[in-house]
Design a protein around this motif. Structure first.
Motif, PDB file in Angstrom:
ATOM      1  N   THR A 115       0.931  -1.092  -0.039  1.00 54.39           N
ATOM      2  CA  THR A 115       0.039  -0.096   0.096  1.00 54.39           C
ATOM      3  C   THR A 115       0.872   1.070   0.097  1.00 54.39           C
ATOM      4  OG1 THR A 115      -1.576  -1.259   1.308  1.00 54.39           O
ATOM      5  CG2 THR A 115      -1.908   1.072   1.142  1.00 54.39           C
ATOM      6  N   TYR A 116       0.336   2.103  -0.797  1.00 54.45           N
ATOM      7  CA  TYR A 116       1.207   3.458  -0.984  1.00 54.45           C
ATOM      8  C   TYR A 116       0.286   4.670  -1.181  1.00 54.45           C
ATOM      9  CZ  TYR A 116       4.755  -0.056  -2.917  1.00 54.45           C
ATOM     10  OH  TYR A 116       5.466  -0.828  -3.620  1.00 54.45           O
ATOM     11  N   VAL A 117       0.607   5.449  -0.051  1.00 53.13           N
ATOM     12  CA  VAL A 117      -0.251   6.623   0.482  1.00 53.13           C
ATOM     13  C   VAL A 117       0.409   7.713  -0.520  1.00 53.13           C
ATOM     14  CG1 VAL A 117      -1.586   8.168   1.721  1.00 53.13           C
ATOM     15  CG2 VAL A 117      -1.292   5.568   2.375  1.00 53.13           C
ATOM     16  N   VAL A 118      -0.117   8.305  -1.483  1.00 58.64           N
ATOM     17  CA  VAL A 118       0.418   9.340  -2.317  1.00 58.64           C
ATOM     18  C   VAL A 118      -0.105  10.718  -1.982  1.00 58.64           C
ATOM     19  CG1 VAL A 118       1.230   9.984  -4.639  1.00 58.64           C
ATOM     20  CG2 VAL A 118       0.755   7.853  -4.043  1.00 58.64           C
ATOM     21  N   PRO A 119       0.446  11.523  -1.451  1.00 56.19           N
ATOM     22  CA  PRO A 119      -0.282  12.939  -1.208  1.00 56.19           C
ATOM     23  C   PRO A 119      -0.546  13.580  -2.421  1.00 56.19           C
ATOM     24  CG  PRO A 119       2.019  12.528   0.117  1.00 56.19           C
ATOM     25  CD  PRO A 119       1.844  11.525  -0.718  1.00 56.19           C
ATOM     26  N   ALA A 120      -1.455  14.419  -2.275  1.00 53.11           N
ATOM     27  CA  ALA A 120      -2.029  15.375  -3.343  1.00 53.11           C
ATOM     28  C   ALA A 120      -0.624  16.074  -3.942  1.00 53.11           C
ATOM     29  CB  ALA A 120      -2.932  16.407  -3.006  1.00 53.11           C
ATOM     30  N   GLY A 121      -0.754  16.054  -5.263  1.00 50.21           N
ATOM     31  CA  GLY A 121       0.382  16.807  -5.922  1.00 50.21           C
ATOM     32  C   GLY A 121       1.620  16.119  -6.220  1.00 50.21           C
ATOM     33  N   HIS A 122       1.553  14.468  -5.495  1.00 50.07           N
ATOM     34  CA  HIS A 122       2.840  13.878  -5.840  1.00 50.07           C
ATOM     35  C   HIS A 122       2.757  12.727  -6.656  1.00 50.07           C
ATOM     36  CE1 HIS A 122       5.061  15.878  -2.387  1.00 50.07           C
ATOM     37  NE2 HIS A 122       4.026  16.221  -2.251  1.00 50.07           N
ATOM     38  N   SER A 123       1.752  12.738  -7.530  1.00 49.21           N
ATOM     39  CA  SER A 123       1.682  11.760  -8.680  1.00 49.21           C
ATOM     40  C   SER A 123       1.545  12.504 -10.295  1.00 49.21           C
ATOM     41  CB  SER A 123       0.405  10.621  -8.337  1.00 49.21           C
ATOM     42  OG  SER A 123      -0.706  11.797  -8.293  1.00 49.21           O
ATOM     43  N   GLU A 124       2.254  11.613 -11.157  1.00 47.60           N
ATOM     44  CA  GLU A 124       1.969  12.094 -12.412  1.00 47.60           C
ATOM     45  C   GLU A 124       1.909  10.802 -13.233  1.00 47.60           C
ATOM     46  OE1 GLU A 124       4.166  12.615 -15.450  1.00 47.60           O
ATOM     47  OE2 GLU A 124       5.301  10.777 -14.410  1.00 47.60           O
ATOM     48  N   SER A 125       1.233  11.090 -14.481  1.00 48.45           N
ATOM     49  CA  SER A 125       1.146   9.911 -15.395  1.00 48.45           C
ATOM     50  C   SER A 125       1.308  10.640 -16.707  1.00 48.45           C
ATOM     51  CB  SER A 125       0.058   9.310 -15.337  1.00 48.45           C
ATOM     52  OG  SER A 125      -1.145  10.294 -15.555  1.00 48.45           O
ATOM     53  N   VAL A 126       1.685   9.951 -17.672  1.00 47.40           N
ATOM     54  CA  VAL A 126       1.649  10.224 -19.330  1.00 47.40           C
ATOM     55  C   VAL A 126       0.787   8.895 -20.045  1.00 47.40           C
ATOM     56  CG1 VAL A 126       3.897   9.700 -19.890  1.00 47.40           C
ATOM     57  CG2 VAL A 126       2.470  11.642 -21.142  1.00 47.40           C
ATOM     58  N   PHE A 127       0.282   9.197 -20.999  1.00 50.47           N
ATOM     59  CA  PHE A 127      -0.293   8.063 -21.911  1.00 50.47           C
ATOM     60  C   PHE A 127      -0.421   8.518 -23.326  1.00 50.47           C
ATOM     61  CE2 PHE A 127      -2.591   8.649 -17.838  1.00 50.47           C
ATOM     62  CZ  PHE A 127      -2.576   7.268 -17.352  1.00 50.47           C
ATOM     63  N   VAL A 128      -0.120   7.620 -24.111  1.00 52.23           N
ATOM     64  CA  VAL A 128       0.053   7.858 -25.554  1.00 52.23           C
ATOM     65  C   VAL A 128      -0.327   6.630 -26.419  1.00 52.23           C
ATOM     66  CG1 VAL A 128       2.477   7.774 -26.111  1.00 52.23           C
ATOM     67  CG2 VAL A 128       0.916   9.092 -27.653  1.00 52.23           C
ATOM     68  N   ASN A 129      -1.160   6.672 -27.246  1.00 51.00           N
ATOM     69  CA  ASN A 129      -1.624   5.452 -28.007  1.00 51.00           C
ATOM     70  C   ASN A 129      -2.205   4.548 -27.077  1.00 51.00           C
ATOM     71  OD1 ASN A 129      -1.020   6.468 -30.490  1.00 51.00           O
ATOM     72  ND2 ASN A 129       1.104   5.917 -30.327  1.00 51.00           N
ATOM     73  N   MET A 130      -2.958   4.998 -25.918  1.00 46.66           N
ATOM     74  CA  MET A 130      -3.405   3.967 -24.829  1.00 46.66           C
ATOM     75  C   MET A 130      -4.874   4.393 -24.794  1.00 46.66           C
ATOM     76  SD  MET A 130      -1.039   2.117 -23.440  1.00 46.66           S
ATOM     77  CE  MET A 130      -1.680   1.518 -21.819  1.00 46.66           C
ATOM     78  N   PRO A 131      -5.668   3.318 -24.232  1.00 46.66           N
ATOM     79  CA  PRO A 131      -6.868   3.844 -23.695  1.00 46.66           C
ATOM     80  C   PRO A 131      -6.868   4.241 -22.168  1.00 46.66           C
ATOM     81  CG  PRO A 131      -6.418   1.376 -23.454  1.00 46.66           C
ATOM     82  CD  PRO A 131      -5.523   2.050 -24.145  1.00 46.66           C
ATOM     83  N   ARG A 132      -7.775   4.820 -21.622  1.00 47.04           N
ATOM     84  CA  ARG A 132      -7.681   5.165 -20.209  1.00 47.04           C
ATOM     85  C   ARG A 132      -6.976   4.076 -19.403  1.00 47.04           C
ATOM     86  NH1 ARG A 132     -11.059   9.996 -18.572  1.00 47.04           N
ATOM     87  NH2 ARG A 132     -11.279   8.993 -16.703  1.00 47.04           N
ATOM     88  N   TYR A 133      -6.194   4.387 -18.782  1.00 47.51           N
ATOM     89  CA  TYR A 133      -5.426   3.622 -17.834  1.00 47.51           C
ATOM     90  C   TYR A 133      -4.953   4.098 -16.415  1.00 47.51           C
ATOM     91  CZ  TYR A 133      -1.925  -0.320 -17.277  1.00 47.51           C
ATOM     92  OH  TYR A 133      -1.265  -1.636 -16.932  1.00 47.51           O
ATOM     93  N   GLY A 134      -4.891   3.092 -15.599  1.00 43.99           N
ATOM     94  CA  GLY A 134      -4.401   3.318 -13.978  1.00 43.99           C
ATOM     95  C   GLY A 134      -4.875   4.627 -13.459  1.00 43.99           C
ATOM     96  N   LEU A 135      -4.031   5.759 -13.440  1.00 42.64           N
ATOM     97  CA  LEU A 135      -4.372   7.117 -13.148  1.00 42.64           C
ATOM     98  C   LEU A 135      -5.275   7.803 -14.062  1.00 42.64           C
ATOM     99  CD1 LEU A 135      -1.026   8.857 -11.530  1.00 42.64           C
ATOM    100  CD2 LEU A 135      -3.355   7.776 -10.327  1.00 42.64           C
ATOM    101  N   GLY A 136      -5.336   7.406 -15.300  1.00 45.74           N
ATOM    102  CA  GLY A 136      -6.399   7.776 -16.352  1.00 45.74           C
ATOM    103  C   GLY A 136      -7.574   7.345 -16.078  1.00 45.74           C
TER     104      GLY A 136
END
Length: 160
Positions: A115-136
């Motif tokens: 379990t990882y508790v990620v505070p607000a503003g401490h996550s990011e993601s990027v997607f290209v040629n993908m359906p909505r995924y994970g944080l998306g």
């Protein structure tokens, strides 16, 4: 099949998010009667979680390895995850009890979670040629350009 988004996208979550990884490891392949019932415990839990949005589950993805079978999840808060895991009459408590009764510390099948508790503003993601995924799935999608063009900028929160 989900629509593939060909634009470069990123996802933002409005506050804290919890990343929960859970799974099993087959230690003795030939003991199918031991690990197959353990494997069968996850689908009912996932159905129970999906049936009630108030549970706080935001996204789910299966994860497969040679001996490992698991799920990567995003939850609204650690409190949501804890409440689900300890819910009286819930699917999880029954599965946990059966595992301890039938497998215990035999070494036939391993189970794990992180379990990882990620505070607000401490996550990011990027997607290209993908359906909505994970944080998306868990958050809101935006084009990854301008102030959202790089991981450094997305983590810095300098959005325009």
């Amino acid at each position: 099949m989900d629509k593939v988004l060909t634009e470069r996208m990123c996802a933002e979550v409005p506050g804290e998010i919890v990343v929960f990884a859970i799974g099993m490891r087959i230690n003795r392949w030939w003991k199918v009667w031991r690990w197959l019932p353990v494997l069968g415990e996850m689908p009912p839990m996932l159905r129970e979680q999906a049936a009630d949005p108030a549970i706080g589950l935001l996204s789910v993805r299966p994860v497969f390895g040679f001996r490992n079978i698991g799920v990567l999840q995003h939850w609204q808060t650690a409190e949501h995850l804890h409440a689900y895991a300890h819910r009286a009459g819930g699917t999880h408590l029954g599965a946990w009890r059966r595992f301890n009764e039938k497998i215990g510390t035999s070494g036939d099948v391993g189970i794990w979670h992180e379990t990882y508790v990620v505070p607000a503003g401490h996550s990011e993601s990027v997607f290209v040629n993908m359906p909505r995924y994970g944080l998306g799935v868990a958050g809101t999608l935006h084009p990854a350009k301008g102030a959202r063009a790089s991981a450094r900028k997305r983590l810095a929160g300098t959005r325009s």
